[in-house]
Design a protein around this motif. Structure first.
Motif, PDB file in Angstrom:
ATOM      1  N   GLN A  17      40.739  31.094  32.105  1.00  0.00           N
ATOM      2  CA  GLN A  17      41.696  31.905  32.872  1.00  0.00           C
ATOM      3  C   GLN A  17      42.649  31.033  33.688  1.00  0.00           C
ATOM      4  O   GLN A  17      43.829  31.359  33.825  1.00  0.00           O
ATOM      5  N   ILE A 221      47.015  37.847  31.184  1.00  0.00           N
ATOM      6  CA  ILE A 221      46.026  37.293  32.112  1.00  0.00           C
ATOM      7  C   ILE A 221      45.139  38.378  32.695  1.00  0.00           C
ATOM      8  O   ILE A 221      43.926  38.202  32.826  1.00  0.00           O
ATOM      9  N   TRP A 224      42.232  39.566  30.524  1.00  0.00           N
ATOM     10  CA  TRP A 224      41.180  38.577  30.317  1.00  0.00           C
ATOM     11  C   TRP A 224      40.390  38.323  31.603  1.00  0.00           C
ATOM     12  O   TRP A 224      39.591  37.390  31.661  1.00  0.00           O
ATOM     13  N   THR A 225      40.625  39.117  32.646  1.00  0.00           N
ATOM     14  CA  THR A 225      40.031  38.846  33.960  1.00  0.00           C
ATOM     15  C   THR A 225      39.010  39.922  34.320  1.00  0.00           C
ATOM     16  O   THR A 225      39.226  41.105  34.059  1.00  0.00           O
TER      17      THR A 225
END
Length: 552
Positions: A17, A221, A224-225
């Motif tokens: 990340q 982002i 994917w968090t």
């Protein structure tokens, strides 16, 4: 929402990340420069009519005798109501009698004048060149200058809708890479545009791509968090926008020629285009669009980068299909933007989100006009503006994690309205207090938009997130277009536009409680998740409350 289980196995906030953020944040910063670029490239410098005997390089000093430039200016250029040289007219004939008036000023309307038929002379002290000086967008042509910014905003609107749909169909990464290349080409070509019409067309195409660069980087982002870190990640992205505004002030101060400034903020996108090949496509999107093999491949890649050694063995197709069964079934159905309005819960969410976005954008642009009281140094103003919004967005992150999404939005939106309404009744002579209140207002607007962005991403399912963000951009552009038009109401009541600017966010703050709280809840993936989320949200909130109570 089962994707959260897989994300926890491969690492919801780790080395991967951080690397993804390194590739995501720089293009967001430079794209933010493009949004406010016309503040500098289209700045209107001081100007007056061209006078042959004064401004013709072929006329020597001896030809004008002992008359100084100031004296020649007085006999050729009339004075306006503020006793400054008129910007759009000159005397038809030299008015020699004005040299002997000893401080008295005649009625200029009695003297024969003509427009600036030979062109204009511009003050080059702040800018060596702008598009205004390039194509003489002053006086009778001054109305053409706002066309550039309007077309850029229109491009953002069109790009958000079209590329939002394409991003949900063909992927976040593919459309992002195309838009990076599009902005690089259109922005670079704009620096060499031979005509104003071609320049406007290129800025429209730049607007189409700039908004998608921000939103698709955002999704690459956020998706994917892990749930606990989404607010922090979104705050970092919005802070990158503020840093971009600060950078623009510094770049414009260094590069005073508009061609050079245009190139400086456009050429980096060629680099971003080539570096974007290392971005990892959203596994959420791959799974819900019926690409489980590719999704599993990306998950294994993320696990490897995050140093999770046992995850690859656990990530097999059988276990994967068992975990994501509901999402894979939903992936068999193709979606359109109309699916945002088909089911009751999702329809309610999107309508309330669009209203709040529209209502919060209006005061943002309203206060932006008022903040010009910082002074005539627009470079310093741009830096201060960016710094204030960056600090406010960091504050929003702390409040979001402590109070939750709904109370944070309500708090900051109410403060926005209160600061504007208070400023409306502060006398013009109290400039320090007015600027302070305006600064508080713009800071609270930035904080409210950050908290709104976090809440919006958590309320909309992955299957329709890009399409929803396209509609979000449309609501934002409508608010930004309406804000300056409201200033025409000053002819009826000078404070009326500011009262509207203040009332809008207060009304929006009253709408926010009708949305569910989403703090620490996983991202939604399908429409069915939204329809089932009311019960899930209530259970999660009760669990959160129980944990807090039993600590004591």
């Amino acid at each position: 929402m089962a994707f959260e289980e897989l994300l926890n196995e491969v690492g919801g906030l780790g080395k991967f990340q951080i690397i993804q953020m390194v590739f995501v944040l720089p293009p967001v910063m430079i794209a933010a420069c493009h949004i406010l670029l016309e503040n500098f490239t289209a700045a209107i410098p001081g100007h007056r009519c061209w006078v042959p005997i004064l401004d013709n390089d072929t006329v020597s000093d001896n030809d004008t005798g002992v008359l100084s430039p100031d004296v020649l200016l007085r006999i050729f250029i009339p004075l306006d109501s503020n006793l400054k040289p008129e910007k759009c007219h000159r005397f038809l004939l030299p008015q020699w009698q004005l040299l002997h008036l000893n401080g008295t000023f005649p009625n200029m309307t009695d003297l024969d004048m003509e427009p600036c038929v030979d062109g204009w002379v511009y003050d080059r002290s702040s800018f060596s060149s702008t598009i205004v000086t390039e194509w003489d967008l002053v006086c009778d042509y001054q109305s053409q200058k706002p066309v550039v910014q309007s077309l850029f905003m229109a491009g953002m609107l069109v790009g958000g809708l079209i590329y939002g749909h394409l991003s949900d169909r063909f992927g976040r990464k593919l459309i992002l890479r195309w838009c990076l290349l599009q902005l690089a080409i259109s922005g670079t070509c704009a620096a060499f545009a031979p005509t104003f019409l071609i320049y406007c067309s290129l800025r429209f195409w730049s607007g189409c791509s700039a908004v998608v660069i921000i939103t698709n980087n955002w999704m690459l982002i956020v998706e994917w968090t892990r749930s606990q870190s989404k607010a922090m990640v979104i705050t970092l992205i919005t802070c990158a926008i503020s840093i971009g505004q600060i950078m623009l002030g510094g770049l414009a101060f260094v590069f005073r020629d508009w061609h050079t400034l245009q190139l400086v903020v456009s050429i980096p996108f060629f680099v971003f285009f080539f570096s974007s090949r290392w971005l990892v496509e959203s596994a959420r999107w791959l799974i819900i669009t019926n690409n489980p093999d590719e999704g599993l491949k990306e998950l294994k890649k993320v696990a490897h980068r995050n140093g999770i050694k046992n995850a690859e063995a656990a990530l097999n197709m059988e276990g994967f299909k068992a975990t994501m069964q509901e999402e894979l079934e939903a992936a068999q159905t193709k979606t359109t933007v109309f699916d945002l309005f088909r089911t009751p819960n999702l329809r309610k969410r999107i309508c309330l989100l669009l209203f709040v976005r529209f209502a919060s954008t209006i005061p943002f642009f309203g206060i932006f006009i008022n903040l010009q009281h910082f002074g005539s140094n627009i470079f310093l103003f741009q830096v201060i503006f960016g710094a204030l919004t960056a600090l406010a967005r960091c504050l929003a992150l702390l409040v979001l994690n402590y109070m939750g999404r709904r109370p944070t939005q309500m708090l900051f939106m109410f403060l926005v309205g209160l600061s504007i309404l208070t400023n409306t009744f502060v006398p013009q002579e109290m400039q320090t207090l007015r600027v302070t209140l305006a600064s508080v207002g713009i800071s609270c607007v930035a904080a409210s938009i950050t908290s709104y962005s976090v809440h919006c991403n958590e309320l909309i399912p992955t299957l329709l997130r890009a399409k929803a963000l396209g509609l979000d951009v449309m609501a934002s552009r409508c608010g930004s277009a309406l804000a300056p038009l409201l200033m025409t109401l000053v002819v009826y009541l000078p404070t009326l536009p500011w009262i509207i600017y203040g009332v809008c966010p207060i009304i929006a703050s009253l709408v926010v409680p009708f949305q569910p709280e989403t703090r620490n809840l996983p991202l939604l993936d399908t429409i069915q998740d939204v329809e089932n989320n009311k019960k899930f949200s209530r259970e999660a909130n009760e669990k959160d409350f129980y944990i807090k109570v039993t600590k004591f």
